[in-house]
Scaffold this active site. Structure first.
Site, PDB file in Angstrom:
ATOM      1  N   ILE A  61       0.796   1.164  -3.812  1.00  0.00           N
ATOM      2  CA  ILE A  61      -0.641   0.868  -3.801  1.00  0.00           C
ATOM      3  C   ILE A  61      -0.962  -0.569  -4.218  1.00  0.00           C
ATOM      4  O   ILE A  61      -2.116  -0.991  -4.098  1.00  0.00           O
ATOM      5  CB  ILE A  61      -1.439   1.831  -4.698  1.00  0.00           C
ATOM      6  CG1 ILE A  61      -1.028   1.682  -6.165  1.00  0.00           C
ATOM      7  CG2 ILE A  61      -1.301   3.257  -4.214  1.00  0.00           C
ATOM      8  CD1 ILE A  61      -2.033   2.286  -7.127  1.00  0.00           C
ATOM      9  N   TYR A  62       0.007  -1.329  -4.686  1.00  0.00           N
ATOM     10  CA  TYR A  62      -0.268  -2.716  -5.035  1.00  0.00           C
ATOM     11  C   TYR A  62      -0.610  -3.480  -3.756  1.00  0.00           C
ATOM     12  O   TYR A  62       0.240  -3.685  -2.887  1.00  0.00           O
ATOM     13  CB  TYR A  62       0.930  -3.375  -5.716  1.00  0.00           C
ATOM     14  CG  TYR A  62       1.265  -2.856  -7.099  1.00  0.00           C
ATOM     15  CD1 TYR A  62       0.458  -1.937  -7.756  1.00  0.00           C
ATOM     16  CD2 TYR A  62       2.398  -3.302  -7.767  1.00  0.00           C
ATOM     17  CE1 TYR A  62       0.775  -1.473  -9.023  1.00  0.00           C
ATOM     18  CE2 TYR A  62       2.719  -2.857  -9.041  1.00  0.00           C
ATOM     19  CZ  TYR A  62       1.903  -1.932  -9.656  1.00  0.00           C
ATOM     20  OH  TYR A  62       2.234  -1.470 -10.915  1.00  0.00           O
ATOM     21  N   SER A  63      -1.881  -3.871  -3.658  1.00  0.00           N
ATOM     22  CA  SER A  63      -2.367  -4.587  -2.472  1.00  0.00           C
ATOM     23  C   SER A  63      -2.054  -3.829  -1.182  1.00  0.00           C
ATOM     24  O   SER A  63      -1.695  -4.418  -0.164  1.00  0.00           O
ATOM     25  CB  SER A  63      -1.791  -6.010  -2.412  1.00  0.00           C
ATOM     26  OG  SER A  63      -2.329  -6.804  -3.447  1.00  0.00           O
ATOM     27  N   SER A  64      -2.172  -2.492  -1.250  1.00  0.00           N
ATOM     28  CA  SER A  64      -1.988  -1.625  -0.069  1.00  0.00           C
ATOM     29  C   SER A  64      -0.651  -1.865   0.626  1.00  0.00           C
ATOM     30  O   SER A  64      -0.570  -1.922   1.858  1.00  0.00           O
ATOM     31  CB  SER A  64      -3.137  -1.841   0.930  1.00  0.00           C
ATOM     32  OG  SER A  64      -4.382  -1.531   0.330  1.00  0.00           O
ATOM     33  N   GLY A  65       0.394  -2.019  -0.170  1.00  0.00           N
ATOM     34  CA  GLY A  65       1.731  -2.214   0.381  1.00  0.00           C
ATOM     35  C   GLY A  65       2.142  -3.661   0.519  1.00  0.00           C
ATOM     36  O   GLY A  65       3.333  -3.958   0.704  1.00  0.00           O
TER      37      GLY A  65
END
Length: 341
Positions: A61-65
């Protein structure tokens, strides 16, 4: 760089790991953390490897991948020199099965992470949070399958309560599944709840702490002082309410003690806060973050020396709080419930 065993496993990790939450910068929340691109990430990885920091922590989920993708590009051609830690469980997109620790989502998340990272195995795969909607047996058996398939080397959890973790370990033991050996937990001089239950559990069950936000959600960077306004450049302006809450008087009491120790040692406030953590029971590695080279080099200065017993005691006293029940009651009977050592 010192290396320690990760829990009771035979796997050794550096006492400092690098967190990639600043990589990518997609979305309002993660943009406040940082927007490190591939070129900058390569430079930060170079500095880490020079210092012996070989483990890099990320999450889907960090920056949506995007954080995993940037990390994958930054380590390209040197996969054998690094250890990769990543996480899954939280909602990734709006599809019904893109959340939780179901067999469907974990297999999907693992395969997607491998692709973004550009590797065929993950050294440490952690559940980002507990999923009460999925049977523990389903979750633990799926992770065991991924380990046996060679896609994952070691397993961990993050943000679990003590009973979540203990139940999961009991199920793993019952069926002979791979055990969790890491607990990525929030722990800092202004957030010592980890000590109440999870630290004794870690000692008893051989689960090592992978500490996240060791500087108290950015409050122990040395920029905050009693009676002074929040610096104009600080992510706390927008993210303070999203993380652990801290009473102002308690915060400044700890900062005052840190300043005293800083004068005694010649070290910076964040270096002292990190070094204090490295002397705590169960701590295997502390995840540091940095938006730039200067911040990274500052954090790397937390190793290679130790606070004295007197300095540790001073920080302990300044940061102590009354624990929740039944822990305050148990602490009245050290003969039967000795504190972790």
């Amino acid at each position: 760089m010192e290396y320690r065993r990760l829990g009771a496993s035979g796997f050794k990790v550096p006492v400092l790991s690098f967190g990639t939450g600043t990589f990518g910068g997609k979305g309002d929340f993660f943009k406040e953390w940082g927007s490190t691109d591939v070129a900058e990430a390569r430079r930060l990885v170079d500095i880490c490897l020079e210092a012996g920091v070989t483990m890099f922590d990320s999450a889907d989920i960090y920056s949506s991948g995007a954080a995993e993708s940037v990390l994958g590009e930054a380590i390209k051609g040197r996969r054998d020199q690094v250890l990769i830690s990543t996480k899954a469980t939280f909602r990734f997109d709006d599809r019904p099965n893109s959340v939780g620790s179901s067999r469907y989502h974990l297999i999907q998340s693992c395969d997607a992470a491998l692709k973004r990272l550009g590797t065929d195995y993950i050294d440490l795969f952690q559940l980002h949070g507990f999923d009460a909607m999925t049977p523990v047996e389903e979750t633990v058996s799926t992770l065991d399958d991924l380990v046996r398939a060679g896609k994952i080397r070691y397993l961990g959890v993050s943000n679990f309560s003590g009973w979540h973790l203990m139940k999961s370990l009991a199920v793993a033991d019952r069926y002979g599944y791979s055990r969790y050996v890491a607990n990525q937990a929030y722990y800092s001089l202004i957030g010592r709840d980890y000590e109440w239950e999870q630290m004794p559990l870690g000692l008893d069950q051989g689960v090592g702490a992978v500490v996240w936000s060791p500087l108290g959600w950015g409050r122990l960077t040395g920029k905050l002082r009693r009676g002074q306004a929040l610096p104009s450049v600080s992510r706390l302006h927008k993210t303070a309410d999203m993380g652990p809450q801290v009473d102002d008087e308690y915060l400044y009491r700890v900062i005052d003690a840190l300043d005293e120790v800083a004068q005694e040692t010649g070290k910076s406030v964040p270096q002292i806060a990190l070094n204090w953590l490295l002397q705590r029971p169960t701590v295997s590695t502390v995840v540091i973050g940095a938006r730039n080279e200067e911040q990274l080099r500052q954090n790397l200065g937390a190793v290679g020396w130790n606070l004295t017993a007197e300095q540790v005691a001073k920080l302990d006293v300044a940061s102590v709080v009354t624990p929740a029940y039944p822990y305050w009651h148990q602490r009245g009977f050290d003969e039967r419930n000795p504190p972790p050592v």
